[in-house]
Design an enzyme around this catalytic site. Structure first.
Site, PDB file in Angstrom:
ATOM      1  N   MET A   5      44.515  18.239 -74.118  1.00 40.52           N
ATOM      2  CA  MET A   5      43.646  17.135 -73.421  1.00 40.52           C
ATOM      3  C   MET A   5      44.356  16.656 -72.229  1.00 40.52           C
ATOM      4  O   MET A   5      43.786  16.238 -71.174  1.00 40.52           O
ATOM      5  CB  MET A   5      43.471  15.840 -74.414  1.00 40.52           C
ATOM      6  CG  MET A   5      42.638  16.088 -75.529  1.00 40.52           C
ATOM      7  SD  MET A   5      42.296  14.434 -76.327  1.00 40.52           S
ATOM      8  CE  MET A   5      43.866  14.173 -77.045  1.00 40.52           C
ATOM      9  N   HIS A   6      45.938  16.651 -71.951  1.00 40.97           N
ATOM     10  CA  HIS A   6      46.336  16.377 -70.839  1.00 40.97           C
ATOM     11  C   HIS A   6      45.932  17.372 -69.752  1.00 40.97           C
ATOM     12  O   HIS A   6      45.787  17.166 -68.639  1.00 40.97           O
ATOM     13  CB  HIS A   6      48.024  16.314 -70.939  1.00 40.97           C
ATOM     14  CG  HIS A   6      48.334  15.042 -71.538  1.00 40.97           C
ATOM     15  ND1 HIS A   6      49.785  14.637 -71.616  1.00 40.97           N
ATOM     16  CD2 HIS A   6      47.753  13.661 -71.809  1.00 40.97           C
ATOM     17  CE1 HIS A   6      49.818  13.392 -72.002  1.00 40.97           C
ATOM     18  NE2 HIS A   6      48.559  12.940 -72.149  1.00 40.97           N
ATOM     19  N   GLU A   7      45.850  18.893 -70.078  1.00 43.75           N
ATOM     20  CA  GLU A   7      45.511  19.688 -68.958  1.00 43.75           C
ATOM     21  C   GLU A   7      44.128  19.536 -68.394  1.00 43.75           C
ATOM     22  O   GLU A   7      44.099  19.742 -67.382  1.00 43.75           O
ATOM     23  CB  GLU A   7      45.409  20.837 -69.610  1.00 43.75           C
ATOM     24  CG  GLU A   7      46.886  21.767 -70.143  1.00 43.75           C
ATOM     25  CD  GLU A   7      47.476  21.891 -68.749  1.00 43.75           C
ATOM     26  OE1 GLU A   7      47.121  22.303 -67.818  1.00 43.75           O
ATOM     27  OE2 GLU A   7      48.847  21.553 -68.862  1.00 43.75           O
ATOM     28  N   PHE A  17      44.856  14.894 -67.060  1.00 49.56           N
ATOM     29  CA  PHE A  17      46.214  14.404 -66.489  1.00 49.56           C
ATOM     30  C   PHE A  17      45.985  14.685 -64.957  1.00 49.56           C
ATOM     31  O   PHE A  17      46.635  13.963 -64.103  1.00 49.56           O
ATOM     32  CB  PHE A  17      47.330  14.632 -66.959  1.00 49.56           C
ATOM     33  CG  PHE A  17      48.283  13.740 -67.111  1.00 49.56           C
ATOM     34  CD1 PHE A  17      48.796  13.062 -65.882  1.00 49.56           C
ATOM     35  CD2 PHE A  17      48.934  13.132 -68.184  1.00 49.56           C
ATOM     36  CE1 PHE A  17      49.911  12.161 -65.938  1.00 49.56           C
ATOM     37  CE2 PHE A  17      49.949  12.233 -68.394  1.00 49.56           C
ATOM     38  CZ  PHE A  17      50.349  11.558 -67.165  1.00 49.56           C
TER      39      PHE A  17
END
Length: 249
Positions: free
Chosen positions: A229-231, A234
């Protein structure tokens, strides 16, 4: 211990108190705080007689999550939150850990507190998972540990809305943990620690290993999903802007 921001105190030969006191950075996850906690928990791991750990902060701060520099490094792709295990040190500790949250617990600092075996809140303090405030999805196992410890509905609200909650408000929402005035948090933690320390160390270690095994196993999968999800979330321009404009507010 050679840390200047983390103190290690033997309350009794069986009870340890770890105090986070990085006043310059307000107990954000600075390198000095991470190094100090790593040393403290390693010392506990190597000691043959400790039975219980109390983890606490200073004044009105428990733990404040990532530093602004650290968040920007993640944005730039230089770091990931899994580069350190600060958020799960209490979970990995073989003896019971009490999070005595006498002060504010923010973002990863709040997740870190919930990975302890026992958690005590203060009525006056602010508790928040403010990841989405900066525009990126939660990390540090927060998407798993909040629902497990607080219940799905409250956890979903806290994770998505990223609002601030006083301990007194969470108590009214049915928080399944003690909520006491700030001045009474350490007293409650010490009382609980003495009760735990009455039990045989080997049995404490054996039971904790059994109780948290599934959490430890699930956490590896959840953090992998959080990194994915960070990929996606973020590295967007608005995240950098929010980190610069909103950090510390």
């Amino acid at each position: 211990m050679d840390s200047t921001v983390v103190s290690f105190h033997e309350v009794t030969p069986e009870i340890v108190q770890i105090t986070m006191e990085d006043r310059i950075h307000k107990n954000t996850f600075s390198k000095s705080l991470i190094d100090g906690l790593t040393q403290a928990f390693q010392r506990i791991e190597d000691h043959p007689h400790y039975k219980c750990v109390i983890l606490t902060g200073y004044d009105s701060y428990f733990a404040s999550g990532g530093t602004q520099t650290g968040l920007l490094s993640i944005f730039e792709g230089k770091e990931q939150f899994t580069d350190t295990n600060i958020y799960r040190m209490s979970l990995d500790c073989k003896i019971p850990v009490i999070s005595a949250m006498q002060g504010h617990a923010i973002g990863g600092g709040f997740a870190m507190a919930l990975f302890a075996d026992f958690v005590i809140f203060s009525r006056e303090s602010i508790y928040t998972t403010n990841f989405m405030k900066y525009g990126f999805t939660p990390g540090m196992g927060a998407t798993m540990i909040l629902p497990k410890k607080l219940g799905f509905s409250l956890a979903e609200e806290m994770l998505i809305n990223a609002a601030n909650y006083r301990g007194a408000e969470l108590e009214k929402r049915g928080l399944p943990f003690p909520v006491v005035p700030r001045a009474e948090v350490m007293g409650r933690a010490l009382e609980l620690a003495h009760q735990i320390a009455e039990k045989p160390r080997f049995s404490l270690i054996t039971l904790k290993e059994h109780l948290v095994r599934s959490i430890r196993e699930e956490l590896a999968m959840v953090t992998e999903q959080e990194l994915l999800m960070h990929e996606k979330t973020f590295h967007r321009p608005e995240v950098k802007e929010r980190i610069h404009d909103l950090f510390g507010k």
